[in-house]
Design a protein around this motif. Structure first.
Motif, PDB file in Angstrom:
ATOM      1  N   LEU A 360      26.690  58.609  41.196  1.00  0.00           N
ATOM      2  CA  LEU A 360      27.379  57.808  42.230  1.00  0.00           C
ATOM      3  C   LEU A 360      26.910  56.175  42.143  1.00  0.00           C
ATOM      4  N   VAL A 361      25.565  55.961  41.446  1.00  0.00           N
ATOM      5  CA  VAL A 361      25.130  54.646  41.336  1.00  0.00           C
ATOM      6  C   VAL A 361      25.789  53.972  40.125  1.00  0.00           C
ATOM      7  N   SER A 362      26.305  54.949  39.006  1.00  0.00           N
ATOM      8  CA  SER A 362      27.144  54.427  37.815  1.00  0.00           C
ATOM      9  C   SER A 362      28.331  54.092  38.284  1.00  0.00           C
ATOM     10  N   GLY A 363      28.860  54.714  39.406  1.00  0.00           N
ATOM     11  CA  GLY A 363      30.040  54.359  40.072  1.00  0.00           C
ATOM     12  C   GLY A 363      30.244  52.862  40.488  1.00  0.00           C
ATOM     13  N   ILE A 364      29.256  52.086  40.505  1.00  0.00           N
ATOM     14  CA  ILE A 364      29.344  50.700  41.076  1.00  0.00           C
ATOM     15  C   ILE A 364      30.164  50.040  39.885  1.00  0.00           C
ATOM     16  N   THR A 365      29.927  50.331  38.510  1.00  0.00           N
ATOM     17  CA  THR A 365      30.338  49.632  37.562  1.00  0.00           C
ATOM     18  C   THR A 365      32.198  49.644  37.788  1.00  0.00           C
ATOM     19  N   PRO A 366      32.785  50.965  37.679  1.00  0.00           N
ATOM     20  CA  PRO A 366      34.298  50.838  38.045  1.00  0.00           C
ATOM     21  C   PRO A 366      34.513  50.258  39.314  1.00  0.00           C
ATOM     22  N   ALA A 367      33.727  50.347  40.179  1.00  0.00           N
ATOM     23  CA  ALA A 367      34.321  49.839  41.606  1.00  0.00           C
ATOM     24  C   ALA A 367      34.162  48.589  41.288  1.00  0.00           C
ATOM     25  N   VAL A 368      33.421  47.892  40.867  1.00  0.00           N
ATOM     26  CA  VAL A 368      33.756  46.330  40.343  1.00  0.00           C
ATOM     27  C   VAL A 368      34.841  46.010  40.024  1.00  0.00           C
ATOM     28  N   ILE A 369      35.499  46.631  39.023  1.00  0.00           N
ATOM     29  CA  ILE A 369      36.813  46.345  38.786  1.00  0.00           C
ATOM     30  C   ILE A 369      38.034  46.616  39.741  1.00  0.00           C
ATOM     31  N   GLU A 370      37.713  47.922  40.283  1.00  0.00           N
ATOM     32  CA  GLU A 370      38.651  48.184  41.138  1.00  0.00           C
ATOM     33  C   GLU A 370      39.053  47.348  42.394  1.00  0.00           C
ATOM     34  N   ILE A 371      37.668  46.565  42.773  1.00  0.00           N
ATOM     35  CA  ILE A 371      37.938  45.703  44.023  1.00  0.00           C
ATOM     36  C   ILE A 371      38.154  44.503  43.594  1.00  0.00           C
ATOM     37  N   PHE A 372      37.320  43.922  42.567  1.00  0.00           N
ATOM     38  CA  PHE A 372      37.797  42.549  42.057  1.00  0.00           C
ATOM     39  C   PHE A 372      39.149  42.213  41.610  1.00  0.00           C
ATOM     40  N   LEU A 373      39.581  43.366  40.630  1.00  0.00           N
ATOM     41  CA  LEU A 373      41.067  42.983  40.052  1.00  0.00           C
ATOM     42  C   LEU A 373      42.206  43.522  41.072  1.00  0.00           C
ATOM     43  N   ARG A 374      41.942  44.713  41.672  1.00  0.00           N
ATOM     44  CA  ARG A 374      42.932  44.970  42.623  1.00  0.00           C
ATOM     45  C   ARG A 374      43.132  43.963  43.640  1.00  0.00           C
ATOM     46  N   ALA A 375      42.253  43.327  44.093  1.00  0.00           N
ATOM     47  CA  ALA A 375      42.360  42.029  45.048  1.00  0.00           C
ATOM     48  C   ALA A 375      43.313  41.014  44.442  1.00  0.00           C
ATOM     49  N   TYR A 376      42.806  40.651  43.223  1.00  0.00           N
ATOM     50  CA  TYR A 376      43.815  39.608  42.687  1.00  0.00           C
ATOM     51  C   TYR A 376      45.159  40.188  42.263  1.00  0.00           C
ATOM     52  N   ILE A 377      45.348  41.324  42.107  1.00  0.00           N
ATOM     53  CA  ILE A 377      46.708  42.065  41.751  1.00  0.00           C
ATOM     54  C   ILE A 377      47.594  42.148  42.946  1.00  0.00           C
ATOM     55  N   MET A 378      46.623  42.378  44.246  1.00  0.00           N
ATOM     56  CA  MET A 378      47.567  42.519  45.558  1.00  0.00           C
ATOM     57  C   MET A 378      48.113  41.103  45.939  1.00  0.00           C
ATOM     58  N   LEU A 379      47.081  40.189  45.809  1.00  0.00           N
ATOM     59  CA  LEU A 379      47.342  38.759  46.369  1.00  0.00           C
ATOM     60  C   LEU A 379      48.521  38.088  45.421  1.00  0.00           C
ATOM     61  N   ARG A 380      48.427  38.466  44.201  1.00  0.00           N
ATOM     62  CA  ARG A 380      49.401  37.896  43.293  1.00  0.00           C
ATOM     63  C   ARG A 380      51.018  38.765  43.592  1.00  0.00           C
ATOM     64  N   HIS A 381      50.836  39.832  43.689  1.00  0.00           N
ATOM     65  CA  HIS A 381      51.891  40.574  44.126  1.00  0.00           C
ATOM     66  C   HIS A 381      52.677  40.035  45.300  1.00  0.00           C
ATOM     67  N   TYR A 382      51.915  40.062  46.460  1.00  0.00           N
ATOM     68  CA  TYR A 382      52.412  39.413  47.685  1.00  0.00           C
ATOM     69  C   TYR A 382      52.810  38.018  47.555  1.00  0.00           C
TER      70      TYR A 382
END
Length: 493
Positions: A360-382
């Motif tokens: 679960l702690v190691s899940g922080i690493t992919p979570a950083v990408i999912e939160i950071f990059l997905r936020a950019y993609i969604m704002l860009r798409h909108y």
């Protein structure tokens, strides 16, 4: 399907017409005088139209007074005159077609070929030669790859998210346990994992610890046993001891346990692997544990499975990471000085603290990408498409961006393992799972779906253009019918 012969002939005709159209475009100053002559030639058709209108008026008058008509009234009426008018119009159209030299398709192609040769035009030039720079720009913007084109901001955010995840993995996730002896002595554990593992339900007295202790008593399971019945004798599972029994039984797996664990509870069995230290191999096993098993339905088995996992999750050894119980059965590979197999590495990792909590702690690493990059993609798409819904994991561009970011993070994890002298505990299991999650559908897209989507994209463009053409035709027809022009309608004889 168009034949190759027809495609070649069509190319010759288009080359000739394209050359003619360009010549006409450069000679627009001469069109005015030529139009005057054409108008004079076409004036004869106006006479035919006036005659048809006069006949229509006559027919209307006849229909209006048909009750008073007698046979003698039609003595001077000549039907052949009406047919003659239409034959005259048909002949006029045929003459105009002959003037432009069109008799049939083959003769038309021969004339076009002769024209291209006389003008120094390559009759077999590619179709791209017919396009202008403006046409190329339109095709570029409407191409399939245009909707998936990256710009500098896409690269910046993908790279930044991947690097940030790698730094998080190295400085925050680290390894599950501080090692004081052995080959990797001196490597420190993750502060988050260390903090989480301080909580032990076997020693706590809070509400959750009391609840977990109660679940441990009420949710007994057969796969907690370290032995099974074999030929009416009790046989101990090879290589098992209290610290390893959760790894060697599939029922303790946080994911697979809901399949094998539930089945073991309903059947009173244990399913997992034995481990032979001499051969360094894990062997699949399944044996009966409860002989006086009472019938247990599926719902009760699932609830007991959930309760047992909760009771074990915060104990000193914890639960194995997802699928690690299955990975131990891979008896291949030769890693490290001891030439260990993949199964032995999985066993060693669990015994040295790589459990579900560190996963679960190691899940922080992919979570950083999912939160950071997905936020950019969604704002860009909108910003580009408004409130149009999109599934990021199914969109080829966005999925590739996430794949590349996770690829950077997995490469960073490989570097982390190298810097930590090849310590298997440095493997970020969650990040590798996230990378594979995006890699598999991307490979399917590259190998199969890409070509189908390209065809669908072209069909969509053609459909839109055709619908626009039909709409324009309807608009023109509506505008023409709105004008008060006399119409020609045949009456009944």
């Amino acid at each position: 399907m168009l034949s190759e012969k027809f495609i070649v002939e069509l190319g010759i005709a288009l080359q000739a017409q394209n050359h003619l159209l360009r010549k006409l475009a450069s000679a627009t100053s001469e069109i005015g005088s030529k139009l005057t002559n054409i108008e004079q030639k076409l004036s004869d058709t106006g006479v035919a139209s006036e005659q048809l209108q006069a006949l229509e008026k006559l027919m209307s008058d006849l229909e209006a007074s048909q009750d008073w008509l007698e046979v003698e009234d039609f003595e001077n009426f000549n039907v052949d005159q009406i047919l003659g008018l239409y034959k005259q119009r048909q002949k006029h159209i045929s003459v105009e077609l002959i003037k432009i030299g069109f008799n049939d398709w083959e003769s038309f192609v021969r004339q076009c070929q002769a024209y291209t040769l006389s003008q120094g035009i390559d009759p077999l030039a590619p179709y791209e030669a017919l396009l202008t720079e403006a046409d190329f720009e339109v095709l570029k913007e409407e191409s399939f790859n245009a909707q998936f084109r990256w710009d500098k901001w896409d690269y910046i955010f993908v790279g930044a998210s991947g690097i940030l995840a790698s730094l998080t993995d190295y400085f925050l996730v680290k390894i599950p346990t501080t090692l004081t002896t052995g080959q990797y002595a001196g490597q420190t554990s993750s502060p988050i994992t260390e903090w989480i593992k301080k909580y032990d339900t076997t020693r706590g007295d809070d509400w959750f610890a009391s609840w977990a202790q109660n679940l441990a008593e009420t949710c007994k399971v057969p796969y907690d046993s370290m032995s099974y019945v074999d030929a009416d004798s009790i046989k101990r599972i090879t290589g098992i001891f209290p610290k390893s029994h959760r790894l060697q039984s599939l029922g303790h797996d946080p994911v697979l346990g809901f399949i094998f664990g539930v089945l073991d509870i309903m059947r009173g069995t244990i399913t997992g692997f034995s481990y032979d230290r001499l051969t360094h191999s894990h062997t699949w096993l399944q044996g009966a544990v409860w002989s006086n098993l009472e019938p247990i339905n599926l719902i009760e088995a699932i609830l007991r499975q959930i309760g047992h996992l909760i009771s074990d999750v915060a104990t000193p050894m914890g639960l194995p990471a997802p699928f690690m119980t299955l990975i131990q059965g891979i008896n291949v590979g030769s890693f490290g000085k001891g030439r260990h197999t993949i199964g032995e590495l999985a066993r060693w990792m669990y015994l040295n603290g790589y459990d579900f909590r560190h996963f679960l702690v190691s899940g922080i690493t992919p979570a950083v990408i999912e939160i950071f990059l997905r936020a950019y993609i969604m704002l860009r798409h909108y910003a580009e498409h408004g409130e149009q819904r999109v599934n990021l994991t199914s969109h080829p561009k966005y999925r590739t961006m996430l794949l590349l970011a996770h690829g950077i993070a997995t490469a960073g994890n490989a570097g982390k393992i190298t810097l930590m002298q090849g310590n298997p505990l440095a493997i970020n299991y969650a990040e590798w799972m996230a990378f594979i999650r995006y890699l598999m559908p991307s490979m399917k897209y590259w190998l199969f779906d890409q070509y189908q989507l390209k065809i669908e994209h072209l069909e969509n463009i053609n459909t839109n253009e055709w619908e626009q053409l039909l709409k324009s035709s309807d608009d023109i027809l509506a505008a023409v019918t709105a004008l008060d022009y006399p119409t020609v309608t045949l009456g009944k004889l």
